[in-house]
Design a protein around this motif. Sequence first.
Motif, PDB file in Angstrom:
ATOM      1  N   CYS A   1       0.836  -1.206   0.000  1.00 44.64           N
ATOM      2  CA  CYS A   1       0.000   0.000   0.000  1.00 44.64           C
ATOM      3  C   CYS A   1       0.871   1.257   0.000  1.00 44.64           C
ATOM      4  O   CYS A   1       0.518   2.278  -0.599  1.00 44.64           O
ATOM      5  CB  CYS A   1      -0.880   0.069   1.239  1.00 44.64           C
ATOM      6  SG  CYS A   1      -1.575  -1.488   1.805  1.00 44.64           S
TER       7      CYS A   1
ATOM      8  N   CYS B   1       2.081   3.401  -3.148  1.00 45.55           N
ATOM      9  CA  CYS B   1       1.199   4.395  -3.759  1.00 45.55           C
ATOM     10  C   CYS B   1       0.757   5.480  -2.774  1.00 45.55           C
ATOM     11  O   CYS B   1       0.643   6.632  -3.145  1.00 45.55           O
ATOM     12  CB  CYS B   1      -0.050   3.718  -4.326  1.00 45.55           C
ATOM     13  SG  CYS B   1       0.295   2.593  -5.693  1.00 45.55           S
ATOM     14  N   HIS B   2       0.490   5.111  -1.528  1.00 40.53           N
ATOM     15  CA  HIS B   2      -0.140   6.062  -0.595  1.00 40.53           C
ATOM     16  C   HIS B   2       0.858   6.890   0.226  1.00 40.53           C
ATOM     17  O   HIS B   2       0.444   7.779   0.944  1.00 40.53           O
ATOM     18  CB  HIS B   2      -1.092   5.321   0.355  1.00 40.53           C
ATOM     19  CG  HIS B   2      -2.378   4.886  -0.297  1.00 40.53           C
ATOM     20  ND1 HIS B   2      -3.467   5.725  -0.400  1.00 40.53           N
ATOM     21  CD2 HIS B   2      -2.733   3.728  -0.905  1.00 40.53           C
ATOM     22  CE1 HIS B   2      -4.451   5.074  -1.019  1.00 40.53           C
ATOM     23  NE2 HIS B   2      -4.033   3.868  -1.338  1.00 40.53           N
TER      24      HIS B   2
ATOM     25  N   GLY C   1     -11.245   3.647  -8.433  1.00 36.82           N
ATOM     26  CA  GLY C   1     -10.941   3.776  -9.852  1.00 36.82           C
ATOM     27  C   GLY C   1      -9.436   3.733 -10.047  1.00 36.82           C
ATOM     28  O   GLY C   1      -8.683   3.648  -9.081  1.00 36.82           O
TER      29      GLY C   1
ATOM     30  N   MET D   1      -6.107   2.003  -7.956  1.00 34.80           N
ATOM     31  CA  MET D   1      -6.686   1.279  -6.816  1.00 34.80           C
ATOM     32  C   MET D   1      -7.625   0.187  -7.325  1.00 34.80           C
ATOM     33  O   MET D   1      -7.686  -0.908  -6.755  1.00 34.80           O
ATOM     34  CB  MET D   1      -7.438   2.240  -5.894  1.00 34.80           C
ATOM     35  CG  MET D   1      -7.878   1.609  -4.591  1.00 34.80           C
ATOM     36  SD  MET D   1      -6.471   1.131  -3.545  1.00 34.80           S
ATOM     37  CE  MET D   1      -7.243  -0.081  -2.483  1.00 34.80           C
TER      38      MET D   1
ATOM     39  N   ARG E   1     -13.789  13.743   3.655  1.00 31.54           N
ATOM     40  CA  ARG E   1     -14.168  13.899   2.241  1.00 31.54           C
ATOM     41  C   ARG E   1     -15.425  13.115   1.861  1.00 31.54           C
ATOM     42  O   ARG E   1     -16.031  13.379   0.826  1.00 31.54           O
ATOM     43  CB  ARG E   1     -12.989  13.553   1.319  1.00 31.54           C
ATOM     44  CG  ARG E   1     -12.363  12.192   1.581  1.00 31.54           C
ATOM     45  CD  ARG E   1     -11.071  11.989   0.769  1.00 31.54           C
ATOM     46  NE  ARG E   1     -10.419  10.744   1.093  1.00 31.54           N
ATOM     47  CZ  ARG E   1      -9.498  10.586   2.044  1.00 31.54           C
ATOM     48  NH1 ARG E   1      -9.076  11.610   2.743  1.00 31.54           N
ATOM     49  NH2 ARG E   1      -8.986   9.388   2.295  1.00 31.54           N
TER      50      ARG E   1
ATOM     51  N   THR F   1     -16.017  10.213  -1.919  1.00 27.02           N
ATOM     52  CA  THR F   1     -14.685  10.773  -1.617  1.00 27.02           C
ATOM     53  C   THR F   1     -14.025  11.448  -2.821  1.00 27.02           C
ATOM     54  O   THR F   1     -13.288  12.418  -2.647  1.00 27.02           O
ATOM     55  CB  THR F   1     -13.729   9.683  -1.085  1.00 27.02           C
ATOM     56  OG1 THR F   1     -13.690   8.614  -2.019  1.00 27.02           O
ATOM     57  CG2 THR F   1     -14.182   9.178   0.269  1.00 27.02           C
TER      58      THR F   1
HETATM   59  C1  HEC Z   1      -1.219   1.011  -7.294  1.00 29.26           C
HETATM   60  C2  HEC Z   1      -1.387   2.057  -6.345  1.00 29.26           C
HETATM   61  C3  HEC Z   1      -2.170   1.718  -5.075  1.00 29.26           C
HETATM   62  C4  HEC Z   1      -1.971   0.656  -4.217  1.00 29.26           C
HETATM   63  C5  HEC Z   1      -0.945  -0.467  -4.313  1.00 29.26           C
HETATM   64  C6  HEC Z   1      -2.931   0.825  -3.169  1.00 29.26           C
HETATM   65  N1  HEC Z   1      -3.702   1.936  -3.391  1.00 29.26           N
HETATM   66 FE1  HEC Z   1      -5.288   2.544  -2.271  1.00 29.26          FE
HETATM   67  N2  HEC Z   1      -5.724   3.992  -3.641  1.00 29.26           N
HETATM   68  C7  HEC Z   1      -4.957   4.322  -4.737  1.00 29.26           C
HETATM   69  C8  HEC Z   1      -5.633   5.374  -5.486  1.00 29.26           C
HETATM   70  C9  HEC Z   1      -5.136   6.038  -6.754  1.00 29.26           C
HETATM   71  C10 HEC Z   1      -6.851   5.656  -4.800  1.00 29.26           C
HETATM   72  C11 HEC Z   1      -7.971   6.635  -5.227  1.00 29.26           C
HETATM   73  C12 HEC Z   1      -8.974   5.838  -6.053  1.00 29.26           C
HETATM   74  C13 HEC Z   1     -10.239   6.568  -6.477  1.00 29.26           C
HETATM   75  O1  HEC Z   1     -10.638   7.533  -5.821  1.00 29.26           O
HETATM   76  O2  HEC Z   1     -10.842   6.126  -7.447  1.00 29.26           O
HETATM   77  C14 HEC Z   1      -6.864   4.773  -3.644  1.00 29.26           C
HETATM   78  C15 HEC Z   1      -7.906   4.732  -2.713  1.00 29.26           C
HETATM   79  C16 HEC Z   1      -7.860   4.002  -1.536  1.00 29.26           C
HETATM   80  C17 HEC Z   1      -8.868   4.084  -0.508  1.00 29.26           C
HETATM   81  C18 HEC Z   1     -10.136   4.949  -0.550  1.00 29.26           C
HETATM   82  C19 HEC Z   1      -9.839   6.293   0.016  1.00 29.26           C
HETATM   83  C20 HEC Z   1     -10.892   7.303  -0.336  1.00 29.26           C
HETATM   84  O3  HEC Z   1     -10.946   8.311   0.354  1.00 29.26           O
HETATM   85  O4  HEC Z   1     -11.638   7.101  -1.313  1.00 29.26           O
HETATM   86  C21 HEC Z   1      -8.486   3.225   0.489  1.00 29.26           C
HETATM   87  C22 HEC Z   1      -9.216   2.955   1.786  1.00 29.26           C
HETATM   88  C23 HEC Z   1      -7.240   2.614   0.071  1.00 29.26           C
HETATM   89  N3  HEC Z   1      -6.886   3.102  -1.165  1.00 29.26           N
HETATM   90  C24 HEC Z   1      -6.513   1.694   0.826  1.00 29.26           C
HETATM   91  C25 HEC Z   1      -5.432   0.968   0.336  1.00 29.26           C
HETATM   92  C26 HEC Z   1      -4.786  -0.102   1.061  1.00 29.26           C
HETATM   93  C27 HEC Z   1      -5.126  -0.534   2.483  1.00 29.26           C
HETATM   94  C28 HEC Z   1      -3.815  -0.608   0.234  1.00 29.26           C
HETATM   95  C29 HEC Z   1      -2.903  -1.811   0.469  1.00 29.26           C
HETATM   96  C30 HEC Z   1      -3.586  -3.022   0.873  1.00 29.26           C
HETATM   97  C31 HEC Z   1      -3.850   0.176  -0.999  1.00 29.26           C
HETATM   98  N4  HEC Z   1      -4.838   1.126  -0.884  1.00 29.26           N
HETATM   99  C32 HEC Z   1      -3.033  -0.040  -2.078  1.00 29.26           C
HETATM  100  C33 HEC Z   1      -3.769   3.702  -5.109  1.00 29.26           C
HETATM  101  C34 HEC Z   1      -3.268   2.523  -4.548  1.00 29.26           C
END
Ligand code: HEC
Length: 475
Positions: free
Chosen positions: A201, A204-205, A265, A268, A306, A361
């Motif tokens: 995670c 990206c985050h 989207g 994610m 959000r 969000t």
């Molecule tokens: C490849 C990149 C990537 C990885 C790996 C990733 N994320 Fe994300 N994540 C994103 C993106 C970009 C968004 C925004 C998506 C959207 O709004 O459509 C997001 C959105 C989210 C959200 C929603 C937040 C919101 O306010 O809408 C959560 C919760 C989240 N991720 C948790 C995780 C967790 C926990 C992991 C690991 C298990 C993880 N993500 C792995 C890129 C990633």
Amino acid sequence: MRRWSGKGLGLAGRVGLAAVALLLSRAVVHAQSVDANEPIAERGRYLAVAADCAACHTAPGGGKPFAGGYGIASPLGAIYSTNITPSRDFGIGTYSEAQFGRALREGIRGDGAHLYPAMPYTSYTKLTDADVHALYVYFMTDVKPVEAPARRTVLPFPYNIRATMAVWNALFLDDRRFEPESGKSVAVNRGHYLAYALAHCDTCHTPRNVMMAEMGGRALGGASLSSWYAPNITSDPKSGLGGWSDDDLARYLKTGDVPGKAQAGGPMAEAVEHSLQYLNDDDIRAIVAYIKQVPAIADAADKAPRDTYGKPSDREAAYRGLDARALVRGERLFTGECAACHRPTGTGSPDGYYPQLFHNTAVGAARPDNLISTILMGVRREVGGHTVYMPGFGSGSYVDSLSDQDIADISTYVEQQFGNPAVRVSAEEVTLIRTGGPKPLIARLGAFAVPGMIAGVLMLAGAALLVLRRVGKKP
Ligand code: HEC
Ligand code: HEC
Ligand code: HEC
């Protein structure tokens, strides 16, 4: 080929010098839940899904699983993944378990040469011995050998000198296994391991510094990913996920859809589609337990969570009586392009297939990146055999293609009506997001742009060091 756009370099420039902080903050943890009755190869298969090995090691357009040939764009040229099937001639059939472990955790190939960090050994370095063993058994026994070479990586001199990576590993590779943190529950430790060593995670985050190392002090605090923005997922009640229930978060990770809150989207959606949806409930719960206790990082720009902004529009009745020309441009465009699915009221469809736009969000966030990217690129996510699909308006497939000004006007209308009224979107912002990478490339932009980018920056800097040393040696 996946590609990082020019905007990624802006990302590198955006961040400070926290590489040192990262190196110092070595919170090392490890946990595992091994079921003694589960066959080792089965467990290895599960780990390979959790770590998404196939996504990088399978060529696009019907390549054989794990046969390699997938190009990860770096600023210096494409780095192709290799054949990791047990073929003795073309794959890793001759690898001992120790060699396999070194490739995964130290970035050193069977023949002793260094791998480029497009292979995410900086994450896999945390893998436990037991998990490396299970992965090895799975690859050697269950994966079918593919007797064909993968496309070779040819980078220009001096980046083709793999030894430069040794310098960088010394600086950036925290070559340590995960160890459970005392004082944390078994679930939190397991979740930490899953989130970092396997599902990464953080790649990206967590924002990155100029050296493309993650900023340890802002772990999971939110980061730009080309056209998308991976939001703050720390426990902060306004900026992060403090207001999400455990069930909401579990549902989001498993399906990418929490009605009245968020949809996944872009990158994610890919993480959910290829990897997270297949994790068992215990592991999803463990990730949730870990994420919910990540130290809060607050951003002053966030006045409220959000997912709490906006309300339904009461303009539906007005539409009937109104001459369309009397509407502001954004509302008129919204009526024509979006309202058929999301309804003029923004309430979406009763079954939730078309989501509501208020309490969403992407619409309530202080940055409009994900709203703009959603309009440009749409959403496609396949979970449990079902596909959710919103067309992208960026390049005119069968829906209208909208100009940057159109998208700016729609976004501003959507923000005012259903989201964060502080956000107004200009055509320039849309241009920036649009050129964050041309549509078909961005649409496929996933986790791998980040390692590709890191690889590029590391190699550039490595080469620079090499040159400096040579210059320095001259009399
Ligand atoms: C490849 C990149 C990537 C990885 C790996 C990733 N994320 Fe994300 N994540 C994103 C993106 C970009 C968004 C925004 C998506 C959207 O709004 O459509 C997001 C959105 C989210 C959200 C929603 C937040 C919101 O306010 O809408 C959560 C919760 C989240 N991720 C948790 C995780 C967790 C926990 C992991 C690991 C298990 C993880 N993500 C792995 C890129 C990633
Ligand atoms: C983000 C993309 C990515 C992911 C995910 C990934 N790899 Fe790799 N891997 C690569 C690339 C690219 C190379 C080749 C790098 C090079 O040539 O320096 C590579 C090389 C390797 C090698 C060295 C093989 C050889 O002899 O050349 C092994 C072994 C390997 N990967 C195993 C794995 C396993 C197992 C997983 C899942 C746990 C995995 N990889 C996940 C991108 C990836
Ligand atoms: C053909 C139907 C359709 C049209 C037209 C459409 N959408 Fe969507 N929209 C969807 C679907 C389906 C989803 C994804 C639902 C999911 O992820 O579960 C979605 C998701 C969204 C999201 C949430 C995405 C995220 O990442 O959080 C937003 C915001 C959105 N649409 C805005 C718009 C806007 C603005 C327009 C007009 C420019 C529009 N949509 C046009 C069907 C549509």
